[in-house]
Scaffold this motif. Structure first.
Motif, PDB file in Angstrom:
ATOM      1  N   THR A  71     -12.001  16.504 -48.807  1.00  0.00           N
ATOM      2  CA  THR A  71     -13.188  17.124 -48.216  1.00  0.00           C
ATOM      3  C   THR A  71     -13.750  18.114 -49.232  1.00  0.00           C
ATOM      4  O   THR A  71     -13.046  19.038 -49.649  1.00  0.00           O
ATOM      5  CB  THR A  71     -12.822  17.878 -46.915  1.00  0.00           C
ATOM      6  OG1 THR A  71     -12.219  16.959 -46.011  1.00  0.00           O
ATOM      7  CG2 THR A  71     -14.054  18.487 -46.283  1.00  0.00           C
ATOM      8  N   ARG A  73     -15.806  21.305 -50.428  1.00  0.00           N
ATOM      9  CA  ARG A  73     -16.229  22.578 -49.849  1.00  0.00           C
ATOM     10  C   ARG A  73     -16.852  23.420 -50.963  1.00  0.00           C
ATOM     11  O   ARG A  73     -16.439  23.327 -52.120  1.00  0.00           O
ATOM     12  CB  ARG A  73     -15.051  23.304 -49.225  1.00  0.00           C
ATOM     13  CG  ARG A  73     -14.338  22.439 -48.181  1.00  0.00           C
ATOM     14  CD  ARG A  73     -13.533  23.264 -47.217  1.00  0.00           C
ATOM     15  NE  ARG A  73     -12.725  22.435 -46.335  1.00  0.00           N
ATOM     16  CZ  ARG A  73     -13.159  21.852 -45.229  1.00  0.00           C
ATOM     17  NH1 ARG A  73     -14.405  21.998 -44.851  1.00  0.00           N
ATOM     18  NH2 ARG A  73     -12.340  21.124 -44.491  1.00  0.00           N
ATOM     19  N   ALA A  87     -14.797  29.204 -52.870  1.00  0.00           N
ATOM     20  CA  ALA A  87     -14.775  27.996 -52.049  1.00  0.00           C
ATOM     21  C   ALA A  87     -13.393  27.920 -51.412  1.00  0.00           C
ATOM     22  O   ALA A  87     -12.387  27.964 -52.117  1.00  0.00           O
ATOM     23  CB  ALA A  87     -15.051  26.761 -52.898  1.00  0.00           C
ATOM     24  N   CYS A  89     -10.486  26.174 -48.819  1.00  0.00           N
ATOM     25  CA  CYS A  89      -9.948  25.057 -48.045  1.00  0.00           C
ATOM     26  C   CYS A  89      -9.430  25.634 -46.726  1.00  0.00           C
ATOM     27  O   CYS A  89      -9.150  26.830 -46.618  1.00  0.00           O
ATOM     28  CB  CYS A  89      -8.794  24.400 -48.787  1.00  0.00           C
ATOM     29  SG  CYS A  89      -9.267  23.612 -50.339  1.00  0.00           S
TER      30      CYS A  89
END
Length: 107
Positions: A71, A73, A87, A89
């Motif tokens: 994913t 981000r 950024a 997670c």
């Protein structure tokens, strides 16, 4: 500007356009952030740029433990000199790889 210089510049622009080249004058509007450093901290990827002009942000690919899916981000856009772009997670994810994105104009 002298007529001879103007003619030479005009010929260079026309020649470049005919050859398919795009000529962009070097101005401060085209400058980008530089001297960027990065660091992984727990589930985060940090980026800081200290020179140049423009904006930057951190980007990280996160994967869920036990999964092969990633994913992407992103952190917030920061102007040079404004500090870290982070950024993050999720707590159930781990950072796989990080990078940064640069822009010469405010995104």
């Amino acid at each position: 500007m002298k007529a001879g210089v103007r003619k030479a510049l005009k010929a260079a622009v026309i020649g470049g356009l005919m050859a398919g080249a795009v000529i962009v004058p070097a101005t401060t509007a085209h400058a980008l952030p530089s001297h960027c450093s990065d660091k992984y901290v727990l589930h985060e990827y940090w980026v800081n740029c200290t020179s140049g002009t423009g904006y930057y942000r951190a980007k990280v690919r996160c994967y869920k433990i036990g999964s092969s899916q990633y994913t992407p981000r992103s952190g917030v856009w920061r102007k040079v000199g404004e500090g870290l772009s982070i950024a993050s997670c999720l707590s159930s994810e781990e950072p796989a790889s990080g990078t940064w994105e640069l822009s010469n104009t405010k995104p």
